[in-house]
Design a protein around this motif. Structure first.
Motif, PDB file in Angstrom:
ATOM      1  N   GLN A  92       0.840  -1.203   0.000  1.00 24.93           N
ATOM      2  CA  GLN A  92       0.000   0.000   0.000  1.00 24.93           C
ATOM      3  C   GLN A  92       0.875   1.254   0.000  1.00 24.93           C
ATOM      4  OE1 GLN A  92      -3.194   0.221  -0.244  1.00 24.93           O
ATOM      5  NE2 GLN A  92      -4.249  -1.442   0.809  1.00 24.93           N
ATOM      6  N   PRO A  93       0.455   2.326  -0.659  1.00 16.37           N
ATOM      7  CA  PRO A  93       1.185   3.599  -0.551  1.00 16.37           C
ATOM      8  C   PRO A  93       1.216   4.071   0.898  1.00 16.37           C
ATOM      9  CG  PRO A  93      -0.439   3.666  -2.330  1.00 16.37           C
ATOM     10  CD  PRO A  93      -0.705   2.413  -1.567  1.00 16.37           C
ATOM     11  N   GLY A  94       2.270   4.795   1.244  1.00 19.27           N
ATOM     12  CA  GLY A  94       2.385   5.294   2.602  1.00 19.27           C
ATOM     13  C   GLY A  94       1.199   6.135   3.023  1.00 19.27           C
ATOM     14  N   MET A 152       7.341   7.879   4.411  1.00 22.33           N
ATOM     15  CA  MET A 152       8.287   6.774   4.216  1.00 22.33           C
ATOM     16  C   MET A 152       8.987   6.834   2.869  1.00 22.33           C
ATOM     17  SD  MET A 152       7.682   2.659   4.428  1.00 22.33           S
ATOM     18  CE  MET A 152       9.047   1.505   4.170  1.00 22.33           C
ATOM     19  N   GLU A 153       8.232   7.114   1.795  1.00 25.60           N
ATOM     20  CA  GLU A 153       8.832   7.114   0.459  1.00 25.60           C
ATOM     21  C   GLU A 153       9.902   8.195   0.303  1.00 25.60           C
ATOM     22  OE1 GLU A 153       5.649   6.819   1.019  1.00 25.60           O
ATOM     23  OE2 GLU A 153       4.837   5.138  -0.139  1.00 25.60           O
ATOM     24  N   VAL A 154       9.845   9.229   1.149  1.00 27.99           N
ATOM     25  CA  VAL A 154      10.819  10.326   1.068  1.00 27.99           C
ATOM     26  C   VAL A 154      11.938  10.144   2.079  1.00 27.99           C
ATOM     27  CG1 VAL A 154      11.127  12.826   1.288  1.00 27.99           C
ATOM     28  CG2 VAL A 154       9.056  11.918   0.225  1.00 27.99           C
ATOM     29  N   GLU A 155      11.557   9.943   3.356  1.00 29.15           N
ATOM     30  CA  GLU A 155      12.538   9.906   4.438  1.00 29.15           C
ATOM     31  C   GLU A 155      13.247   8.556   4.551  1.00 29.15           C
ATOM     32  OE1 GLU A 155      13.555  12.380   6.353  1.00 29.15           O
ATOM     33  OE2 GLU A 155      12.268  13.813   5.327  1.00 29.15           O
ATOM     34  N   LEU A 156      12.622   7.492   4.067  1.00 28.78           N
ATOM     35  CA  LEU A 156      13.245   6.171   4.117  1.00 28.78           C
ATOM     36  C   LEU A 156      13.299   5.558   2.721  1.00 28.78           C
ATOM     37  CD1 LEU A 156      11.892   6.492   7.175  1.00 28.78           C
ATOM     38  CD2 LEU A 156      12.794   4.181   7.351  1.00 28.78           C
ATOM     39  N   LYS A 157      13.678   6.378   1.783  1.00 29.59           N
ATOM     40  CA  LYS A 157      13.819   5.888   0.421  1.00 29.59           C
ATOM     41  C   LYS A 157      14.925   4.830   0.372  1.00 29.59           C
ATOM     42  CE  LYS A 157      14.374   7.539  -4.339  1.00 29.59           C
ATOM     43  NZ  LYS A 157      14.627   8.719  -5.195  1.00 29.59           N
ATOM     44  N   GLY A 158      14.650   3.731  -0.317  1.00 28.91           N
ATOM     45  CA  GLY A 158      15.633   2.651  -0.376  1.00 28.91           C
ATOM     46  C   GLY A 158      15.450   1.616   0.713  1.00 28.91           C
ATOM     47  N   TRP A 159      14.374   1.736   1.516  1.00 33.02           N
ATOM     48  CA  TRP A 159      14.089   0.758   2.561  1.00 33.02           C
ATOM     49  C   TRP A 159      12.721   0.130   2.289  1.00 33.02           C
ATOM     50  CZ3 TRP A 159      17.622  -0.183   6.548  1.00 33.02           C
ATOM     51  CH2 TRP A 159      18.681   0.722   6.624  1.00 33.02           C
ATOM     52  N   LYS A 160      12.527  -1.074   2.807  1.00 35.15           N
ATOM     53  CA  LYS A 160      11.266  -1.782   2.618  1.00 35.15           C
ATOM     54  C   LYS A 160      10.883  -2.490   3.912  1.00 35.15           C
ATOM     55  CE  LYS A 160      13.503  -5.993   0.851  1.00 35.15           C
ATOM     56  NZ  LYS A 160      13.647  -6.914  -0.303  1.00 35.15           N
TER      57      LYS A 160
END
Length: 787
Positions: A92-94, A152-160
């Motif tokens: 789901q999108p953040g 999340m998509e901005v501050e934790l880019k590259g994490w899942k």
């Protein structure tokens, strides 16, 4: 009493009972016929043939409800539902997850009174603590992490997200601890299975029902109930990706053993013996009031309770007198009475354990003061207790009491206060009381704990990281820092090691065989001579160990041969032993305080100097790599160049990752410092021996850690030659220590060492795949990370 303006009078009467009616909570219990199953997939699951557990009000003994004692089948159902839900929830999108968490927060607020009452009835917590402290913090956490889901998509880019997370909740803060752990897990896209404490199950079930009513998708949050064995069954389930636990230190050790080698992430928030340090420059009245809240909050059943009072000698007598007056006015009784200061303990067993510990202190000659006056005649109550005149080796100083018992010691100087504060095996929290800010900051930075409050205690917020070190566990709750417990880099997959058939009692317990003599070998070809006719023999060289800033011969007095890529002997290196590991750790431990206190700029300059001196030996290092590993000249030069680049990279980070100001709802500043771990053991891989050595060394030392390096077992020469670069680059002795030899044998020694705070291992599947190093450290929880 007449006020100054004589406008009115206030008459003080005898204390009266102000009991909150539990009508709403009783109505909710009755709506479920006081019988509850598990809450799985947004439905009540009442499996047939299960034993039940009677939940009682610890204050009165009143029966509240019956709940199920789950088993492996129930765990399987809950994990299955969470796994299925993760397929959609994790994608789901953040923004969608943020909306869900926001809706949950709003629904909790609608039922805040019900949750407060049930929390008080279920756990014995005072209603005013549940209503005025815990529930507002629960709501605050859901709102705060709704924001992190959005970002999340901005501050934790590259994490899942990880996947399915198990949350194991203690009995002292059942609802607040659940929110601490569930909120960041859900925000990052994980699904959760909660196992509440055996004696406090009801609020977790109510919260799950509220979440379902708020529209949280089925399977995202599940609750299973049962005894401690069910928690162990849940933690051992192969479908889990992370286990987040809060509770006792012994239970934390068991979990570490259970998850070792499974590929599951683990975070532990464990016991504490938090020092409450009062200097003669403190506001004593404020400190006494703060101490009463610090130790007798939640009946002293809090790991972060200020249970160890450290008083400067000049104010000790005055402070104790003021404290005793306050203690004499504390009221003990029904948790639903708003005028009560302390409620009942969890059970009679807990009271008996506290009584035994206090009796031991009396037997040692300690002075024990107890406020018995207002103690009810029946129930698991215990009076506010002050123990003074004890030895630093007493049980009540070393062990967590987990009750309304305060232990007092005195000190003369700030240095002595720090030593006393750091003398316990725990490291959860502390508070410093003084009006002198430089003194407060210096002491705060010197204490080996996760959180330090200045002129306050137990000040918690969703935006501020909280967690411990040493035997208080590892990992963080709160703030952005907690998010990293529930994510992994996009490129990383969860390791799922298979079973390795090996006897670990004997594995890696010896160094291996000594290098045999070769009758045909006349000299080691690594040496050269300038004599054109070859009449002058070359000077033989055997590589030594390096620790404490000097070359050392191995304790074993033996060497091992290093072969080049063709199988020919290229050199002999020292064969390190466990005694050498102990010597190196001792050198690192001695150097650690001074290295950590160096400015970030100074550490960066030393790394730049290492890069400069390594470049001077670029051709020599490349030639050695070419001869040793068989790579081409260009590839060897590239490895050296990448090593230099890696030193520059980490030197650049040195003064750019020190900390932050966290924006909380609390008055004053909340400062986050990223401190060094301490002494780190590192075992290097065989691939790219120079680059891997530099890549592991640089990030550790640049953040103020000292390291004990085990270089590539197959190709140790580049690392051993590197100590000449260290000697010419102003690296203080003991910061970098290099022990060559059998990698698994030396790594086992590092993992078992009590003064090694972390271990970074690259090597055999027998060790990394089985989690053997984690198993070696189960008795040393202060080893905060095993990578």
């Amino acid at each position: 009493y007449c006020c100054a303006l004589s406008l009115f009078w206030i008459t003080f009467l005898e204390p009266m009972l102000i009991i909150i009616s539990p009508t709403s909570s009783q109505a909710w219990l009755e709506s479920h016929s006081r019988s509850f199953g598990h809450f799985v997939d947004n439905k009540w699951l009442k499996s047939a043939g299960r034993e039940t557990y009677a939940t009682k009000n610890p204050t009165t003994g009143e029966h509240l409800a019956t709940t199920l004692q789950g088993n492996g089948e129930d765990v399987k159902a809950a994990v299955g539902a969470a796994t299925k839900a993760f397929q959609t929830w994790g994608q789901q999108p953040g923004h969608v997850r943020a909306r869900h968490l926001y809706n949950v927060a709003r629904n909790i607020q609608k039922h805040q009174r019900l949750l407060s009452l049930l929390e008080s009835l279920d756990s014995g917590k005072l209603i005013r603590e549940a209503r005025d402290a815990d529930l507002p913090l629960v709501v605050r956490h859901f709102y705060h992490y709704a924001g992190w889901a959005q970002l999340m998509e901005v501050e934790l880019k590259g994490w899942k997200p990880l996947g399915v997370v198990a949350v194991l909740v203690p009995q002292n803060f059942p609802l607040l601890t659940l929110a601490w752990k569930v909120c960041p897990a859900l925000a990052m896209g994980n699904t959760v299975v909660v196992k509440p404490a055996s004696s406090t199950r009801l609020t977790a079930l109510l919260l799950a029902e509220i979440c379902a009513q708020a529209g949280l998708p089925p399977g995202v949050l599940n609750v299973v109930t049962g005894d401690q064995g069910l928690g162990e069954t849940l933690a051992a389930h192969p479908g889990l990706d992370q286990v987040s636990f809060a509770g006792s230190t012994e239970a934390g050790r068991s979990l570490r053993r259970a998850t070792a080698g499974t590929g599951k992430k683990l975070s532990l928030q464990l016991g504490g013996k938090s020092p409450f340090i009062v200097f003669d420059s403190a506001d004593l009245d404020s400190a006494v009031d703060g101490l009463v809240d610090a130790i007798w909050l939640n009946r002293g059943q809090a790991h972060n309770a200020g249970s160890q009072l450290l008083l400067q000698e000049s104010i000790a007598k005055d402070f104790i007198q003021r404290l005793k007056r306050q203690m004499s006015q504390l009221r003990v009784g029904d948790s639903l009475d708003k005028a009560i200061d302390l409620g009942a303990l969890a059970d009679e067993k807990q009271r008996d354990a506290i009584e035994r510990l206090v009796a031991d202190a009396r037997a040692e000659g300690a002075e024990v003061f107890q406020a018995w006056a207002a103690l009810p005649s029946s129930g698991p109550f215990y009076p506010p207790t002050l123990i003074s005149g004890v030895y630093t080796t007493s049980r009540c100083i070393r062990e967590e009491v987990f009750g309304p018992v305060l232990v007092s010691l005195t000190f003369r100087t700030a240095k002595e206060a720090v030593v006393l504060g750091n003398s316990t095996p725990y490291g959860l929290a502390a508070s410093v009381w003084t009006e002198t800010l430089p003194l407060a900051l210096e002491v705060a930075r010197s204490l080996q704990v996760g959180t330090v409050w200045i002129n306050g205690h137990n000040m918690l917020d969703a935006a501020a990281a909280f967690g411990g070190c040493k035997e208080s566990g590892f990992g963080r709750d709160g703030g952005k820092e907690s998010l990293y417990e529930y994510v992994r880099p996009d490129w990383e997959s969860r390791p799922r090691p298979g079973t390795v058939d090996i006897n670990y009692k004997t594995f890696a317990t010896s160094q291996g065989t000594e290098a045999p003599l070769n009758p045909e070998e006349k000299r080691v070809p690594h040496s050269v001579t300038s004599d054109p006719e070859g009449n002058i023999p070359s000077v033989d060289r055997t590589y030594k160990l390096y620790y404490g800033g000097a070359q050392k011969r191995p304790d074993s007095m033996s060497s091992r041969a290093v072969l080049d890529h063709t199988g020919k002997i290229m050199a002999y290196v020292a064969d390190g032993s466990l005694k050498d590991i102990r010597n190196a750790v001792e050198a690192a431990h001695k150097a650690a305080p001074g290295w950590a206190k160096q400015t970030a700029h100074t550490r960066a300059q030393i790394l730049y100097y290492l890069a400069e001196n390594l470049e001077l030996r670029r051709a020599e290092m490349a030639s050695q790599l070419e001869a040793l590993t068989g790579v081409g000249k260009e590839e060897a030069l590239r490895e050296v160049d990448l090593s230099i680049q890696r030193l520059f990279h980490w030197a650049a980070y040195s003064d750019k990752y020190g900390g932050a100001v966290q924006e909380t709802i609390l008055y004053g500043a909340s400062l986050l410092f990223r401190e060094p771990v301490g002494v780190v053991g590192i075992a290097c891989p065989n691939e790219q021996p120079l680059l891997s050595f530099i890549s592991l060394l640089a990030p550790a030392v640049i953040r103020g850690n000292c390291v004990v390096m085990v270089p590539s077992e197959q190709y140790p020469l580049p690392a051993l030659d590197f100590y000449q670069v260290l000697d010419t680059s102003d690296v203080p002795g003991g910061v970098v220590n290099i022990i060559s030899g059998n990698r698994d044998h030396l790594s086992r020694g590092l993992a078992e060492h009590q003064d090694v705070q972390a271990m970074w291992y690259f090597g055999s599947k027998e060790v990394s795949g089985s989690g053997r190093l984690q198993q070696e450290t189960d008795g040393a929880l202060e080893k905060c990370r095993i990578w």
